[in-house]
Write an enzyme that holds these catalytic residues in place. Structure first.
Site, PDB file in Angstrom:
ATOM      1  N   ARG A   1      -8.751   0.378   5.130  1.00 39.91           N
ATOM      2  CA  ARG A   1      -7.862   1.307   4.423  1.00 39.91           C
ATOM      3  C   ARG A   1      -6.594   0.619   3.930  1.00 39.91           C
ATOM      4  NH1 ARG A   1      -7.823   6.910   7.668  1.00 39.91           N
ATOM      5  NH2 ARG A   1      -6.309   7.320   6.060  1.00 39.91           N
TER       6      ARG A   1
ATOM      7  N   ARG B   1      -3.414  10.201   4.352  1.00 36.53           N
ATOM      8  CA  ARG B   1      -2.121  10.819   4.582  1.00 36.53           C
ATOM      9  C   ARG B   1      -1.399  11.113   3.260  1.00 36.53           C
ATOM     10  NH1 ARG B   1      -0.414  13.620   8.288  1.00 36.53           N
ATOM     11  NH2 ARG B   1       1.812  13.863   8.203  1.00 36.53           N
TER      12      ARG B   1
ATOM     13  N   ILE C   1       8.964   6.095  16.786  1.00 39.03           N
ATOM     14  CA  ILE C   1       8.627   6.857  15.566  1.00 39.03           C
ATOM     15  C   ILE C   1       7.409   7.769  15.791  1.00 39.03           C
ATOM     16  CG2 ILE C   1       8.127   6.719  13.078  1.00 39.03           C
ATOM     17  CD1 ILE C   1      10.780   5.379  13.692  1.00 39.03           C
TER      18      ILE C   1
ATOM     19  N   CYS D   1      -4.096   8.109   9.707  1.00 36.67           N
ATOM     20  CA  CYS D   1      -4.259   7.520  11.037  1.00 36.67           C
ATOM     21  C   CYS D   1      -3.790   8.488  12.109  1.00 36.67           C
ATOM     22  CB  CYS D   1      -3.429   6.232  11.131  1.00 36.67           C
ATOM     23  SG  CYS D   1      -4.219   4.822  10.354  1.00 36.67           S
TER      24      CYS D   1
ATOM     25  N   LYS E   1       0.832  -1.221   0.000  1.00 35.08           N
ATOM     26  CA  LYS E   1       0.000   0.000   0.000  1.00 35.08           C
ATOM     27  C   LYS E   1       0.858   1.259   0.000  1.00 35.08           C
ATOM     28  CE  LYS E   1      -1.508   1.609   3.976  1.00 35.08           C
ATOM     29  NZ  LYS E   1      -1.417   2.948   4.522  1.00 35.08           N
ATOM     30  N   ASN E   2       1.842   1.300   0.873  1.00 35.46           N
ATOM     31  CA  ASN E   2       2.588   2.555   1.023  1.00 35.46           C
ATOM     32  C   ASN E   2       3.538   2.825  -0.146  1.00 35.46           C
ATOM     33  OD1 ASN E   2       1.160   3.148   3.285  1.00 35.46           O
ATOM     34  ND2 ASN E   2       2.731   2.456   4.737  1.00 35.46           N
TER      35      ASN E   2
ATOM     36  N   ASP F   1       4.992   0.050  11.984  1.00 30.76           N
ATOM     37  CA  ASP F   1       3.705  -0.494  11.519  1.00 30.76           C
ATOM     38  C   ASP F   1       3.472  -1.937  11.975  1.00 30.76           C
ATOM     39  OD1 ASP F   1       3.250   1.911  10.339  1.00 30.76           O
ATOM     40  OD2 ASP F   1       3.642   1.252   8.286  1.00 30.76           O
TER      41      ASP F   1
ATOM     42  N   ARG G   1       2.450  14.136  13.448  1.00 33.26           N
ATOM     43  CA  ARG G   1       2.700  13.953  12.024  1.00 33.26           C
ATOM     44  C   ARG G   1       2.868  15.253  11.220  1.00 33.26           C
ATOM     45  NH1 ARG G   1      -0.575   8.820   9.879  1.00 33.26           N
ATOM     46  NH2 ARG G   1       1.304   8.569   8.687  1.00 33.26           N
ATOM     47  N   PRO G   2       3.888  16.049  11.552  1.00 31.45           N
ATOM     48  CA  PRO G   2       4.136  17.277  10.784  1.00 31.45           C
ATOM     49  C   PRO G   2       4.638  16.971   9.372  1.00 31.45           C
ATOM     50  CG  PRO G   2       5.925  16.865  12.321  1.00 31.45           C
ATOM     51  CD  PRO G   2       4.890  15.805  12.585  1.00 31.45           C
ATOM     52  N   ILE G   3       4.584  17.981   8.487  1.00 24.57           N
ATOM     53  CA  ILE G   3       5.143  17.787   7.134  1.00 24.57           C
ATOM     54  C   ILE G   3       6.247  18.825   6.863  1.00 24.57           C
ATOM     55  CG2 ILE G   3       3.122  16.642   6.141  1.00 24.57           C
ATOM     56  CD1 ILE G   3       2.508  19.368   4.726  1.00 24.57           C
ATOM     57  N   ASP G   4       6.857  19.309   7.947  1.00 28.97           N
ATOM     58  CA  ASP G   4       7.889  20.345   7.790  1.00 28.97           C
ATOM     59  C   ASP G   4       9.056  19.892   6.900  1.00 28.97           C
ATOM     60  OD1 ASP G   4       8.209  18.646  10.173  1.00 28.97           O
ATOM     61  OD2 ASP G   4      10.131  19.663  10.371  1.00 28.97           O
ATOM     62  N   GLN G   5       9.406  18.613   6.961  1.00 29.15           N
ATOM     63  CA  GLN G   5      10.557  18.152   6.169  1.00 29.15           C
ATOM     64  C   GLN G   5      10.215  18.089   4.677  1.00 29.15           C
ATOM     65  OE1 GLN G   5      13.672  17.767   7.623  1.00 29.15           O
ATOM     66  NE2 GLN G   5      12.478  18.662   9.286  1.00 29.15           N
TER      67      GLN G   5
HETATM   68  C1  EPZ Z   1       4.729   6.476   6.437  1.00 29.82           C
HETATM   69  O1  EPZ Z   1       4.162   7.581   7.126  1.00 29.82           O
HETATM   70  C2  EPZ Z   1       3.649   5.448   6.321  1.00 29.82           C
HETATM   71  N1  EPZ Z   1       2.523   6.049   5.604  1.00 29.82           N
HETATM   72  C3  EPZ Z   1       3.220   4.986   7.704  1.00 29.82           C
HETATM   73  O2  EPZ Z   1       2.326   3.920   7.525  1.00 29.82           O
HETATM   74  C4  EPZ Z   1       4.428   4.487   8.475  1.00 29.82           C
HETATM   75  O3  EPZ Z   1       4.039   4.233   9.805  1.00 29.82           O
HETATM   76  C5  EPZ Z   1       5.536   5.528   8.467  1.00 29.82           C
HETATM   77  O4  EPZ Z   1       5.842   5.938   7.121  1.00 29.82           O
HETATM   78  C6  EPZ Z   1       6.826   5.039   9.111  1.00 29.82           C
HETATM   79  O5  EPZ Z   1       7.305   3.921   8.435  1.00 29.82           O
HETATM   80  C7  EPZ Z   1       2.536   6.124   4.285  1.00 29.82           C
HETATM   81  O6  EPZ Z   1       3.462   5.674   3.619  1.00 29.82           O
HETATM   82  C8  EPZ Z   1       1.358   6.734   3.629  1.00 29.82           C
HETATM   83  P1  EPZ Z   1       7.372   9.406   8.296  1.00 29.82           P
HETATM   84  P2  EPZ Z   1       4.866   8.984   7.089  1.00 29.82           P
HETATM   85  O7  EPZ Z   1       7.376  10.682   7.546  1.00 29.82           O
HETATM   86  O8  EPZ Z   1       5.537   9.152   5.777  1.00 29.82           O
HETATM   87  C9  EPZ Z   1       8.409  12.638  11.697  1.00 29.82           C
HETATM   88  C10 EPZ Z   1       0.436   2.615   7.952  1.00 29.82           C
HETATM   89  O9  EPZ Z   1      -0.053   2.061   8.967  1.00 29.82           O
HETATM   90  N2  EPZ Z   1       8.271  13.659  10.644  1.00 29.82           N
HETATM   91  O10 EPZ Z   1       8.387   8.375   7.955  1.00 29.82           O
HETATM   92  O11 EPZ Z   1       3.859  10.000   7.501  1.00 29.82           O
HETATM   93  C11 EPZ Z   1       7.082  11.965  12.032  1.00 29.82           C
HETATM   94  O12 EPZ Z   1       6.322  12.730  12.934  1.00 29.82           O
HETATM   95  C12 EPZ Z   1       1.005   4.014   8.045  1.00 29.82           C
HETATM   96  O13 EPZ Z   1       0.455   2.098   6.817  1.00 29.82           O
HETATM   97  C13 EPZ Z   1       8.562  14.972  10.918  1.00 29.82           C
HETATM   98  O14 EPZ Z   1       8.922  15.349  12.050  1.00 29.82           O
HETATM   99  O15 EPZ Z   1       5.934   8.776   8.240  1.00 29.82           O
HETATM  100  C14 EPZ Z   1       7.549  10.649  12.579  1.00 29.82           C
HETATM  101  O16 EPZ Z   1       7.923  10.799  13.917  1.00 29.82           O
HETATM  102  C15 EPZ Z   1       0.745   4.670   9.343  1.00 29.82           C
HETATM  103  N3  EPZ Z   1       8.452  15.895   9.904  1.00 29.82           N
HETATM  104  C16 EPZ Z   1       8.807  10.340  11.766  1.00 29.82           C
HETATM  105  O17 EPZ Z   1       9.226  11.603  11.217  1.00 29.82           O
HETATM  106  C17 EPZ Z   1       8.075  15.548   8.646  1.00 29.82           C
HETATM  107  O18 EPZ Z   1       8.012  16.420   7.771  1.00 29.82           O
HETATM  108  C18 EPZ Z   1       8.618   9.363  10.624  1.00 29.82           C
HETATM  109  O19 EPZ Z   1       7.493   9.737   9.846  1.00 29.82           O
HETATM  110  C19 EPZ Z   1       7.790  14.206   8.377  1.00 29.82           C
HETATM  111  C20 EPZ Z   1       7.899  13.272   9.397  1.00 29.82           C
END
Ligand code: EPZ
Length: 430
Positions: free
Chosen positions: A397, A93, A327, A117, A22-23, A305, A122-126
């Site tokens: 989902r 997401r 995480i 979820c 999925k991801n 996950d 879950r910020p998107i600053d990066q």
């Molecule tokens: C992806 O989420 C997956 N979702 C998640 O799967 C998965 O849990 C996660 O990666 C970790 O493997 C999708 O692919 C759609 P991250 P994502 O950015 O991309 C922090 C599932 O159950 N962060 O790797 O949102 C964040 O808060 C889902 O299938 C920032 O601080 O995760 C977290 O602590 C749930 N700033 C860490 O990084 C940012 O801009 C990792 O998040 C982005 C992230």
């Protein structure tokens, strides 16, 4: 409201076939709209998040032709707007991948702020940092993230946190930027590699995906492709734990065993027999499992996950286990639900201390998010008596035909919509 009802206590035995990841699929669908020529995606999972994203790209004008349940043809040349804003897109997401894809292709995008979820802030600053480094500007207005660039220019980007989403999004926007981009501290998950491979098959020039430094040389145009998505590591892991927790014997087929190493290693440590074949993994659990310690980490570490599913397994293992979630800060919400089934777990911040109990007893519980929902189903299948899992829209989902695949392994489980259907299930199962 849709629910799963199940009667636990039967060891799950047999073979199960795993679908596409999925991801990975979410990033790949976004990548597909960047070409004007047709892109055919195979091994697409038929799950809610994917169907929502396909609807979203259709709404902005892309042609989406579902050739069969797991194959789709996407044509991005007909896109007529860069604004993605519909009721359903706000719930997922991965809507944010359309920011990177549309920014890369059209140099502007407006996408409703992502939902998904509720497992942390879950910020998107990066993601935004990456877009800015490439020459973009952003604003957040009316619940939308708006990004724009006069030109996108390659850059040297260092991610402050390892983020799957930001890594994929920066790749999407940088593949059509002028010049070279170096992305450091990149995520190494198999689905990051899959999106990179798919973009390369469209003519992109990405090197190093799967390591923490990704190098991207921008190209002017991406062309059509046919691409098959890798198997879903988390769906596979969920069925592996299903074998462990029900003391069963499951051959999980159509997987890449390498992607499952952290999961296989933990199950072996807990006392399961795990054998790998070329594209399958067999998990046999003959006796009660042993306690262990788990800490979630970015790939190749133990996946966040899989944290709820393993916590369920450890809740009925012998001894005291420690699970640390590093995480997402809000990923233990299901523990209160599991307590209704007789578990003994204390959560202190990001650490769960699990005192293994002999077994679960069936109860009515609610799925707080996707993976936790699946984990509660596993608990129900191991429990004595009937369990009802509510709010299964979360599970739908991300898991295709979860009930049907479990039935294929001998589970007594059904999706029901009313008390009457639940009563009928109980009558049938006895
Ligand atoms: C992806 O989420 C997956 N979702 C998640 O799967 C998965 O849990 C996660 O990666 C970790 O493997 C999708 O692919 C759609 P991250 P994502 O950015 O991309 C922090 C599932 O159950 N962060 O790797 O949102 C964040 O808060 C889902 O299938 C920032 O601080 O995760 C977290 O602590 C749930 N700033 C860490 O990084 C940012 O801009 C990792 O998040 C982005 C992230």
């Amino acid at each position: 409201m849709l629910q799963y009802i199940m009667k636990g206590g039967t060891p799950l035995v047999g073979e199960v076939c795993i679908g596409g990841a999925k991801n990975a699929a979410l990033g790949i669908i976004a990548a597909a709209v960047m070409a004007d020529e047709p892109v055919v995606i195979e091994n697409l999972p038929d799950v809610q998040d994917i169907n929502v994203l396909l609807k979203a790209i259709e709404e902005i004008g892309a042609v989406v032709d579902r050739i069969d349940r797991h194959t789709v043809r996407i044509i991005g040349s007909t896109i007529s707007t860069i604004t993605v804003n519909s009721d359903y897109i706000r719930k997922i997401r991965a809507s944010y991948y359309l920011l990177g894809a549309l920014l890369g292709k059209y140099k502007q995008a407006e996408v409703a702020l992502p939902g998904g979820c509720n497992i942390g802030t879950r910020p998107i600053d990066q993601h935004l940092k990456g877009f800015v480094a490439l020459g973009g500007r952003y604003s957040i207005e009316r619940g939308m993230v708006c990004v724009k660039a006069d030109r996108l220019k390659g850059s040297h980007i260092y991610l402050d946190v390892v983020s799957v989403g930001a890594t994929i999004n920066v790749m999407l926007s940088a593949v059509m930027a002028e010049g070279s981009t170096i992305l450091e501290n990149a995520a190494k998950e198999p689905h990051v590699v899959d999106v990179a491979n798919m973009l390369n098959s469209m003519g992109a020039n990405i090197k190093g995906a799967g390591t923490d430094v990704i190098r991207i040389r921008g190209v002017q145009k991406l062309h059509g492709t046919e691409y098959s998505i890798i198997p879903d590591q988390i769906e596979a892991g969920t069925f592996m734990v299903a074998a462990a927790v029900t003391h069963g014997d499951i051959v999980v087929k159509n997987v890449i065993p390498k992607h499952l190493e952290s999961i296989s290693a933990k199950l072996a440590e807990m006392g399961c027999e795990v054998t790998e074949e070329d594209d399958a993994v067999r998990v046999v659990a003959k006796r009660r499992m042993r306690h262990t310690q788990i800490k979630t980490l970015p790939y190749p570490g133990f996946p966040t996950d899989m944290q709820p599913q393993f916590t369920v397994a450890l809740a009925v293992a012998e001894g005291t286990s420690i699970v640390t979630e590093s995480i997402f800060e809000n990923r233990f919400k299901y523990v209160d639900e599991l307590a209704r089934m007789g578990s003994n777990i204390r959560v202190e911040g990001s650490v769960a201390v699990i005192d293994g109990v002999r077994g679960f007893t069936g109860a009515t519980v609610s799925a707080p998010d996707l993976r936790a929902g699946a984990a509660l189903v596993l608990a129900g299948l191991a429990a004595d008596g009937y369990t009802v899992v509510d709010d299964i829209s979360y599970i739908l989902r991300g898991y295709e035909s979860f009930d049907k695949k479990l039935q294929g392994l001998g589970a007594a489980i059904e999706m029901v919509e009313s008390e009457r259907e639940a009563a009928r299930f109980k009558l049938k199962v006895g």
